[in-house]
Design a protein around this motif. Sequence first.
Motif, short mmCIF file in Angstrom:
data_model
loop_
_atom_site.label_atom_id
_atom_site.label_comp_id
_atom_site.label_asym_id
_atom_site.label_seq_id
_atom_site.Cartn_x
_atom_site.Cartn_y
_atom_site.Cartn_z
N ASN A 97 -11.60 -12.85 18.74
CA ASN A 97 -11.40 -12.51 20.15
C ASN A 97 -11.59 -13.73 21.06
O ASN A 97 -10.84 -13.93 22.02
CB ASN A 97 -12.36 -11.39 20.56
CG ASN A 97 -11.90 -10.03 20.07
OD1 ASN A 97 -10.70 -9.76 20.01
ND2 ASN A 97 -12.85 -9.15 19.72
N CYS A 135 -8.53 -15.93 20.80
CA CYS A 135 -7.40 -15.34 21.53
C CYS A 135 -7.60 -15.51 23.04
O CYS A 135 -6.63 -15.77 23.77
CB CYS A 135 -7.27 -13.85 21.17
SG CYS A 135 -6.78 -13.55 19.47
N LYS A 157 -5.17 -17.38 25.93
CA LYS A 157 -4.54 -16.36 26.77
C LYS A 157 -3.65 -16.97 27.85
O LYS A 157 -2.53 -16.50 28.10
CB LYS A 157 -5.63 -15.50 27.41
CG LYS A 157 -5.09 -14.34 28.24
CD LYS A 157 -6.22 -13.48 28.77
CE LYS A 157 -5.68 -12.31 29.58
NZ LYS A 157 -6.77 -11.45 30.12
N SER A 171 -4.54 -10.79 12.79
CA SER A 171 -5.26 -9.69 12.14
C SER A 171 -6.38 -10.24 11.28
O SER A 171 -6.34 -11.39 10.83
CB SER A 171 -4.30 -8.86 11.29
OG SER A 171 -3.74 -9.64 10.25
N ILE A 193 3.80 -11.97 23.85
CA ILE A 193 2.92 -10.81 23.66
C ILE A 193 1.98 -11.11 22.49
O ILE A 193 2.42 -11.51 21.42
CB ILE A 193 3.74 -9.54 23.36
CG1 ILE A 193 4.70 -9.24 24.52
CG2 ILE A 193 2.82 -8.36 23.09
CD1 ILE A 193 5.67 -8.12 24.20
N LEU A 194 0.68 -10.92 22.71
CA LEU A 194 -0.32 -11.14 21.65
C LEU A 194 -0.96 -9.80 21.30
O LEU A 194 -1.47 -9.10 22.15
CB LEU A 194 -1.40 -12.12 22.12
CG LEU A 194 -2.55 -12.36 21.13
CD1 LEU A 194 -2.03 -12.98 19.85
CD2 LEU A 194 -3.63 -13.22 21.76
N GLU A 195 -0.94 -9.48 19.99
CA GLU A 195 -1.55 -8.25 19.49
C GLU A 195 -2.62 -8.62 18.47
O GLU A 195 -2.39 -9.43 17.56
CB GLU A 195 -0.50 -7.35 18.83
CG GLU A 195 -1.08 -6.07 18.26
CD GLU A 195 -0.04 -5.22 17.54
OE1 GLU A 195 -0.43 -4.23 16.88
OE2 GLU A 195 1.16 -5.55 17.62
N THR A 196 -3.80 -8.04 18.63
CA THR A 196 -4.89 -8.28 17.68
C THR A 196 -5.15 -7.00 16.88
O THR A 196 -5.21 -5.91 17.44
CB THR A 196 -6.18 -8.70 18.42
OG1 THR A 196 -6.54 -7.68 19.34
CG2 THR A 196 -5.99 -10.02 19.15
N ILE A 197 -5.34 -7.17 15.57
CA ILE A 197 -5.65 -6.04 14.67
C ILE A 197 -6.95 -6.38 13.96
O ILE A 197 -6.98 -7.21 13.04
CB ILE A 197 -4.52 -5.81 13.65
CG1 ILE A 197 -3.18 -5.56 14.36
CG2 ILE A 197 -4.86 -4.63 12.73
CD1 ILE A 197 -2.00 -5.44 13.43
N LYS A 240 6.62 -12.26 20.05
CA LYS A 240 5.37 -11.55 19.80
C LYS A 240 4.57 -12.26 18.71
O LYS A 240 5.11 -12.74 17.72
CB LYS A 240 5.66 -10.11 19.35
CG LYS A 240 4.41 -9.25 19.20
CD LYS A 240 4.80 -7.82 18.86
CE LYS A 240 3.56 -6.93 18.75
NZ LYS A 240 3.91 -5.53 18.41
N ASP A 296 4.15 -14.63 13.68
CA ASP A 296 5.02 -14.74 14.86
C ASP A 296 6.45 -14.41 14.47
O ASP A 296 6.77 -14.32 13.27
CB ASP A 296 4.93 -16.15 15.47
CG ASP A 296 5.43 -17.23 14.50
OD1 ASP A 296 6.63 -17.21 14.14
OD2 ASP A 296 4.62 -18.10 14.10
N ILE A 326 1.03 -11.74 16.32
CA ILE A 326 0.04 -10.76 15.84
C ILE A 326 -1.02 -11.51 15.04
O ILE A 326 -0.70 -12.26 14.12
CB ILE A 326 0.71 -9.69 14.95
CG1 ILE A 326 1.81 -8.96 15.69
CG2 ILE A 326 -0.33 -8.70 14.43
CD1 ILE A 326 2.61 -8.01 14.84
#
Length: 551
Positions: free
Chosen positions: A405, A408, A412, A464, A421-425, A460, A478, A462
């Motif tokens: 986190n 990221c 930002k 994880s 777009i940034l997605e965290t899993i 996008k 990506d 991602i």
Amino acid sequence: MMSLRIRFILVFLITIPILFGISWLMADYYFPINDKYRWVALTIALIVIITSLNLYLLNPVCKSIKLLQTAIEQIRNGNFEAITNLWEDVSGPEMKKMAESLRIMAEQLMNIQFNLEEKVAKRTQELKERNEQLIKSRQAALSVVEDVLIEKKKTEQAHEDLRKIKDELDLRVKLRTEELKKSEEKFRLTFQAAPNGLIMVDHTGKIVLMNTQIEKMFLYSQNELAGQSIETLVPQRFHSNHVHYRSQFMQEPQDRQMGAGRDLFGKRKDGTEFPVEIGLKPLVTEEGVFVLSSIIDITERKNAEEKVKKANEDLKRANQLKSSFVSMVSHELRTPLSSMKAGIDMLLAGIDGPVNDEQRETLLIAQKNIDRLARLISNVLDYTRLEAGKMEMDFANINLNELVNEACQSMKHAILEKGLILETILPQTPLFSSCDEDRLKQVILNLLSNAIKFTESGGKIIISLKKTDGILCIEVKDNGIGIDKEDQNRIFEMFNQAITRGIWKTGGSGIGLAVCRLILEQHRGKITVQSQPGNGSTFSITFPQNLSASA
């Protein structure tokens, strides 16, 4: 009822007086004749009357006689049940007595018939059984005869087969003999033409066979070496040890590959020595154990290895000089860069006076280039320290969810600036690991930075985090330009960029991924990539959750 005799007596006593009276009256009335004719007429009338009375009185007797006759016919036809009620149907004691006698006789006949039928059935069964035994005996005899005939036929066929087999074996032996001759000739030619030196010794170490390469290698002729000890080809200083090793090998013979064991040397006829590699193959035969040795002269390879060893040492010294030079230059560059960055920051802050828009834009460009150059110098220093093993890792138990986190959050601004777009899993339960927080964060930031660089606006990214069987994995995916397959291995080397990404105007140096690889190696992990040009890339870093358990 009255018997038959009494009936006759009564009829006679009654009818005689009546007949005489009637006859006398009628003769006087109808026949006024003399006495002679009167008696004749009287006699005739008497006969007619007696006969009629007898017929009337003897009718039951006749009926009984007829029933007895019918019963006798039934008995003769074997129907013994027909006289069961005969005693009741006949009249007169004599008839009843006769009916009873017939009944008794019928019962006796029936018993006789029953006994006869039993005897006939028993005899018939005996005859049937005997007939079956005879049939079985006949069949057994026929079967024996058939078996004898079959065995005879089989014997004849076996003799014929044996003859054919003998002929075939003779032919095979002849063909095999010819094949063996050809095979022996091929083996001899192959043995002699083998590129390696081949030599065979018996269990005492005597040379029994060799090829032409041995002659060329050791400068002996085959006639000179035949029957000699194998130690003839071994330098004098190794004789005693070689005899001992050979004795041990013969006790437990087994294959030995080329190059296995210690360095070996051979001795030529002129006394010169040369390095060799020897492979051993034991051959167990009826004559005993033989050992086939394959010998290669590795003089040229040893010389090449020496050259490579020297070149590696020179390269190592050069690499050390390079690392020292890079470290020195990097340190020398960091001081002026720090001063330049401080000066630009002061100008942008307006300490020396107001700055117009054109001047501010120029100063921001300079500031960005100074930051990039500072990162480049920092990466170079990190790489040199990591490569030399001089960078110490500060391992601690770190919350990886928070670390991802934070990384990221640091990127930002760059993500929003480029319109990505940034997605965290992340797992719901935080994952902890013993690692160097700053260095692992440096790896994640580098991967995120690369994903931002090589992904067009609107794309996008991602990131994880997961754990599988005690192994932690962080992935950055990506949908950017991707990497060619031939570039996917070399991008983790120093100063290497993928050709596909090199034409992308990003200003990369090709150092970051190499530093990431070395940091992951310090964590006993690795970094990999899966990508296709035009379909994006997925960078994965994996390392054990518990470093002490993986040590």
